[in-house]
Write a protein that holds these residues in place. Structure first.
Motif, PDB file in Angstrom:
ATOM      1  N   TRP A 175       0.904  -1.284  -0.089  1.00  0.00           N
ATOM      2  CA  TRP A 175       0.066   0.024   0.107  1.00  0.00           C
ATOM      3  C   TRP A 175       0.985   1.150   0.040  1.00  0.00           C
ATOM      4  CZ3 TRP A 175      -0.889   4.160   3.072  1.00  0.00           C
ATOM      5  CH2 TRP A 175      -1.945   4.879   2.879  1.00  0.00           C
ATOM      6  N   ALA A 176       1.897   1.356   0.933  1.00  0.00           N
ATOM      7  CA  ALA A 176       2.714   2.446   0.961  1.00  0.00           C
ATOM      8  C   ALA A 176       3.627   2.722  -0.257  1.00  0.00           C
ATOM      9  CB  ALA A 176       3.606   2.192   2.133  1.00  0.00           C
ATOM     10  N   LYS A 177       4.039   1.387  -0.993  1.00  0.00           N
ATOM     11  CA  LYS A 177       4.741   1.808  -2.111  1.00  0.00           C
ATOM     12  C   LYS A 177       3.983   2.219  -3.177  1.00  0.00           C
ATOM     13  CE  LYS A 177       8.116  -1.046  -3.263  1.00  0.00           C
ATOM     14  NZ  LYS A 177       9.100  -2.311  -3.568  1.00  0.00           N
ATOM     15  N   SER A 178       2.898   1.666  -3.342  1.00  0.00           N
ATOM     16  CA  SER A 178       2.152   2.367  -4.451  1.00  0.00           C
ATOM     17  C   SER A 178       1.949   3.675  -4.277  1.00  0.00           C
ATOM     18  CB  SER A 178       0.737   1.471  -4.652  1.00  0.00           C
ATOM     19  OG  SER A 178      -0.180   1.921  -3.341  1.00  0.00           O
ATOM     20  N   ARG A 179       1.896   4.456  -3.134  1.00  0.00           N
ATOM     21  CA  ARG A 179       1.573   5.751  -2.963  1.00  0.00           C
ATOM     22  C   ARG A 179       2.755   6.478  -2.632  1.00  0.00           C
ATOM     23  NH1 ARG A 179      -2.471   2.759  -1.735  1.00  0.00           N
ATOM     24  NH2 ARG A 179      -4.398   3.454  -1.715  1.00  0.00           N
ATOM     25  N   GLY A 180       4.074   6.082  -2.786  1.00  0.00           N
ATOM     26  CA  GLY A 180       5.214   6.643  -2.605  1.00  0.00           C
ATOM     27  C   GLY A 180       5.810   7.058  -1.334  1.00  0.00           C
ATOM     28  N   ILE A 181       5.084   6.235  -0.312  1.00  0.00           N
ATOM     29  CA  ILE A 181       5.400   6.455   1.111  1.00  0.00           C
ATOM     30  C   ILE A 181       6.650   5.600   1.443  1.00  0.00           C
ATOM     31  CG2 ILE A 181       4.652   6.240   3.580  1.00  0.00           C
ATOM     32  CD1 ILE A 181       1.836   6.564   2.026  1.00  0.00           C
ATOM     33  N   GLU A 284      -5.349   4.006   6.211  1.00  0.00           N
ATOM     34  CA  GLU A 284      -5.264   5.181   5.404  1.00  0.00           C
ATOM     35  C   GLU A 284      -5.283   6.505   6.211  1.00  0.00           C
ATOM     36  OE1 GLU A 284      -6.874   5.944   1.872  1.00  0.00           O
ATOM     37  OE2 GLU A 284      -7.469   4.118   1.330  1.00  0.00           O
ATOM     38  N   ALA A 288      -2.458   9.117   6.353  1.00  0.00           N
ATOM     39  CA  ALA A 288      -2.815  10.698   6.347  1.00  0.00           C
ATOM     40  C   ALA A 288      -2.759  11.426   7.602  1.00  0.00           C
ATOM     41  CB  ALA A 288      -4.396  10.707   5.709  1.00  0.00           C
ATOM     42  N   THR A 432       1.789  20.424  -1.967  1.00  0.00           N
ATOM     43  CA  THR A 432       2.425  19.650  -1.317  1.00  0.00           C
ATOM     44  C   THR A 432       4.018  19.960  -1.152  1.00  0.00           C
ATOM     45  OG1 THR A 432       0.914  17.983  -2.061  1.00  0.00           O
ATOM     46  CG2 THR A 432       3.075  17.251  -1.510  1.00  0.00           C
ATOM     47  N   GLU A 444     -12.223  14.835   4.056  1.00  0.00           N
ATOM     48  CA  GLU A 444     -10.932  14.539   4.140  1.00  0.00           C
ATOM     49  C   GLU A 444     -10.321  15.590   5.032  1.00  0.00           C
ATOM     50  OE1 GLU A 444      -9.310  13.091   0.459  1.00  0.00           O
ATOM     51  OE2 GLU A 444     -10.581  11.366   0.709  1.00  0.00           O
TER      52      GLU A 444
END
Length: 896
Positions: A175-181, A284, A288, A432, A444
């Motif tokens: 999950w984190a890798k797909s979001r660049g975390i 999430e 976040a 960002t 959100e």
């Protein structure tokens, strides 16, 4: 709380894989591949007697055959082999190991020990730290270390993630890798047999590579250790918790409402809040929240102003604020006037004095800038939410470029909501890059702001260090102890209602007059003595809730009514519950307080965190209303008020229509007295005050019940508390140079005085203390110095009233003990203009006496060779002074 040798776990120069394999899909093969492909540049030693080479590397037959002791060993061999391998690694000099092998807790050796205990016993003589067993491993992307059997690696970053669930590891990595975390550390805790949450929090709190800590938690085993470490970590960086198991499996069997209501999740929630951490509800939300908090500025209020280019999104955001129990800013009249002059006539000013501010869908970039500048000058707007929906007239990226410098430079929190996808992608990226949190929907964005608000509240709770004992002179602990010990001596774990009320009265809790009666005739006599009308209740150790068995009668007007009701109760009890013992009756004055609220205050004992205090709406339907909150003792005014505020009944207590507000001071005083009772009476297991009647005149305990048990008096009565209270007993008045000084433990509120003392030091004195030149204390340094955990360190200050009447700090001596209480490291600082008058010696003597009292074996310290004052003082106090080392410091040791 031990961080010993954890540097070998997270920054090894060499890694051994015990059980490395070529067998496809085996743990040994996966770990070896991950270590190699992760980019680790240190030495890699595969160990397995079945191979000569693996992946081009030489394989060693056994641990004893390794060319050097590996810093870190990864064990993925069968369970029965693990204790022996741990012993061999310890003998070789390895100081950290990861046990991936599962099943050690359920398998036993020939002596009956679990293999898990066998591994711990094997590691202990060598201080070899163990992660696991049943761990997935750990990843340190910054050094290319993937010491795990996870299916994928991790990106480098500044977030440390600690998971108690192995199954969650792979999912979060994906999950984190797909979001660049990215991560600084990614740790699978496993069973936590040795290294646990407390150890990792302590290490990560001071890890310069980590800016935020995330925990996935299922349970905690060592509450005091966890709370100490969590509070230390939360003081220095955002620490967030995703706690599993939120739904109660069912009410516990208990002798009181409180015992049944204070569920495990409520207690964890209270502990997380009290530690200054933030709890989130999903994965999430976890990431976040850390993205928001990492960029959050100090929050000095909770009122949110909203600026938007569309009425609908503004209304949606307002709804989210109100439903989330947040606060909308009431803009100042001058702000409204200036906005009126700026905005077109069609601009919406509906709502709370123009909040949200609708600047129009056709607003050019400059109008955004002007409106934001106006809001930033409004003292009512503590934070600002900017919402933008894309239009064809004004490019979103242009608006972002115009606003970003202003938003980045301001001291208040600004959050952004860029509605849409591709049309606002560039704008979102600009914000960002400027460090301004951006979100996709108004809900959100508001949720993120409310997380900042809750985090601020929790950080305020972290500052609270209550005392254990009352100083109001209204308590008589000896009388309370006598009642409790009498009941235990008679084999009665449940105190009668009159006994419980007598204990409460001993702590200054207002109780309705109550008398015991062992027979119907005695009940009549007691009623006549008290005066009519009276209430009559059965006394039975077998009846938890008297009203359910017809054991409560109110408004009895004369002796005949008392006699008739008592006889009827006796008969009814025999019919409904013939096995229940009737030990008599309690007779009490009828409390006529028609405006009073029925509340509950109670104590329960959690198996992990120890005593907890519950507050909420009371009465016979207390389980149905389920309106309650819990807190960890000890309490002070701030903590008690926070506990009350977390219930729905708090709004009713504030008054409504023609019903006056309840006396909040009386409720807070009752909560604090119960807190003092918890600290004084280790035998207290459960307590119910239900109902506690509260109106504008005060609070009155109408009914009460207490359960007690024998306690271990060989330990401190405070050891069972998850948070050690402020040790007031260590305060001492001394005469120094003809004036009176107070020597006492440091407290969080000493921060300003500590800064003033630091600012008064000469450059050399600062360098002697910190070994480097420091111009000012930053927030994290100040927190570390003043917000200490009395369970693991101590700092005594000498203080007196200053010329302006505000207390000033003249000197401080502090000591930090190691986890085993063997050695404690000291430091002492005296204000530069007060040196040479013996204050440093006074502080050091108090520090030495304190260490002796807690059984510390030795006190150690280091000083620069030029700091002859401290070495001279240390020698005078009996310290051994060593020679200067290679790094230029002098070592001092006092054997106790």
């Amino acid at each position: 709380m031990s961080v010993r040798n954890l540097q070998h776990l997270f920054a090894p120069a060499s890694v051994a894989i015990i059980g490395a394999s070529a067998r496809p899909d085996s743990v040994g093969a996966t770990v070896l591949r991950n270590v190699i492909e992760g980019g680790f540049t240190g030495a890699i030693y595969p160990v397995n007697p079945k191979y000569d080479t693996l992946a081009g590397l030489r394989v060693y037959k056994r641990v004893s055959g390794l060319p050097a002791a590996p810093d870190l060993a990864i064990i993925c061999t069968p369970p029965a082999t693990v204790p022996g391998i741990v012993r061999q690694l310890g003998e070789a000099g390895t100081r950290a190991a990861i046990i991936l092998t599962p099943g050690l807790s359920t398998m036993h050796d020939s002596g009956g020990r679990t293999l898990r205990q066998g591994a711990l016993d094997a590691a202990k003589p060598y201080v070899l730290r163990l992660l696991g067993p049943n761990s997935v491993g750990l990843l340190v992307p910054g050094i290319g270390l993937n010491a795990s059997f996870a299916h994928t690696g991790a990106l480098p970053g500044k977030i440390a993630f600690v998971s108690q669930s192995g199954a969650l590891v792979s999912g979060v990595l994906d999950w984190a890798k797909s979001r660049g975390i990215g991560f600084s550390k990614f740790i699978s805790l496993g069973e936590g047999a040795d290294i646990d949450f407390g150890d990792l929090l302590d290490y990560l709190a001071s890890d310069p590579a980590t800016s935020a800590i995330l925990l996935y938690m299922e349970d905690v085993r060592h509450a005091r250790k966890f709370m100490s470490a969590a509070r230390a970590a939360a003081r220095s960086k955002p620490t967030l918790v995703l706690k599993a198991g939120r739904v109660a499996e069912g009410a516990r069997a208990a002798a009181s409402h409180t015992g049944a209501l204070a569920g495990s999740d409520d207690v964890y929630d209270a502990a997380i809040r009290r530690a200054g951490m933030l709890r989130v509800r999903g994965t999430e939300d976890l990431f976040a929240a850390v993205a928001t908090l990492a960029n959050a500025r100090p929050l000095f209020g909770e009122r949110l102003a909203i600026i938007t280019n569309g009425g609908g999104p503004g209304v949606m955001a307002t709804d989210a604020v109100v439903c989330g129990k947040g606060s909308m800013a009431q803009l100042a009249p001058d702000t409204v006037s200036r906005l009126d002059a700026l905005l077109p006539a069609a601009g919406s000013r509906a709502g709370s004095l123009a909040n949200p501010v609708d600047i129009g869908s056709d607003a050019p970039a400059q109008r955004y800038v002007d409106a934001l500048e106006i809001l930033l000058k409004d003292p009512q707007a503590d934070a600002i939410l900017f919402i933008h929906a894309p239009t064809a007239m004004v490019p979103s990226a242009g608006i972002a470029r115009a606003l970003a410098p202003l938003a980045k430079a301001c001291s208040r929190n600004i959050l952004a909501c860029w509605l849409g996808g591709d049309a606002v992608a560039e704008a979102r990226a600009i914000f960002t890059e400027a460090g301004i949190p951006s979100f996709g929907t108004p809900e959100e964005a508001v949720a993120a702001y409310l997380q900042i608000v809750q985090y601020r509240r929790n950080q305020n709770l972290l500052m609270q260090v209550p005392t254990a004992a009352s100083d109001d002179g209204a308590s008589d602990p000896q009388a309370a102890r006598a009642l409790v010990r009498k009941a235990l001596a008679e084999g009665r774990p449940l105190l009668s209602e009159p006994e419980t009320k007598a204990v409460l009265a001993a702590y200054g809790v207002a109780v309705v007059e109550t008398r015991s009666a062992q027979s119907v005739d005695e009940a009549v006599v007691a009623a006549e003595a008290i005066g009519f009308p009276v209430a009559l209740k059965i006394v039975s150790p077998d009846i938890t809730h008297k009203s359910d068995s017809g054991g409560v009668a109110l408004d009895l007007e004369d002796a005949g009514a008392v006699r008739a009701v008592a006889l009827r109760m006796n008969k009814r009890l025999g019919e409904l519950q013939p096995e229940a013992r009737l030990e008599g009756f309690s007779v009490q004055t009828m409390a006529r307080r028609p405006e009073a609220h029925e509340l509950i205050i109670g104590v329960a004992t959690d198996p992990v965190f120890g005593p907890v205090i519950l507050f909420g709406q009371g009465g016979i339907a207390v389980e149905v209303t389920a309106d309650h909150a819990v807190a960890l003792p000890p309490l002070n005014v701030v903590l008690a008020r926070d506990l009350i505020s977390r219930t729905r009944v708090a709004k009713l207590l504030a008054g409504y229509r023609h019903r006056p507000a309840a006396n909040m001071d009386a409720i807070i005083a009752t909560l604090m007295r119960i807190s003092h009772m918890v600290a004084d009476l280790p035998e207290l297991v459960e307590l119910d005050i239900n109902p506690l009647l509260v109106d504008s005149d005060g609070a009155l305990a109408l009914d009460a019940r207490m359960r007690v048990a024998f306690a271990d008096h060989s330990a401190s009565t405070l050891d069972r508390l998850a948070i050690r209270p402020y040790p007031r007993e260590l305060e001492e008045r001394i005469d120094w140079c003809g004036e009176s000084l107070l020597l006492r433990p440091i407290q969080p509120e000493d921060g300003p005085a500590h800064v003033a003392m630091f600012n008064s030091l000469t450059d050399d004195d600062v360098r002697y203390r910190m070994f480097v030149r420091v111009r000012e204390l930053n927030a994290s340094q100040l927190a570390r110095f003043t917000q200490i955990d009395y369970d693991r360190e101590m700092a005594f200050i000498a203080t007196r009233p200053g010329p302006d009447g505000v207390n000033e700090t003249l000197g401080v001596a502090r000591v930090v003990c190691d986890p085993d209480n063997i050695a404690a490291e000291f430091a002492v600082t005296v204000r530069s203009d007060l040196k040479g008058h013996g204050l440093g010696q006074v502080l050091m003597e108090k520090l030495i006496a304190y260490c002796r009292s807690r059984g510390t074996r030795e006190i150690v310290g280091e000083a620069l060779p030029q700091n002859t004052r401290i070495t001279k003082l240390a020698r005078k106090l009996g310290f051994e002074i060593g020679k200067a080392t290679e790094d230029g410091s002098v070592h001092m040791r006092l054997r106790l």
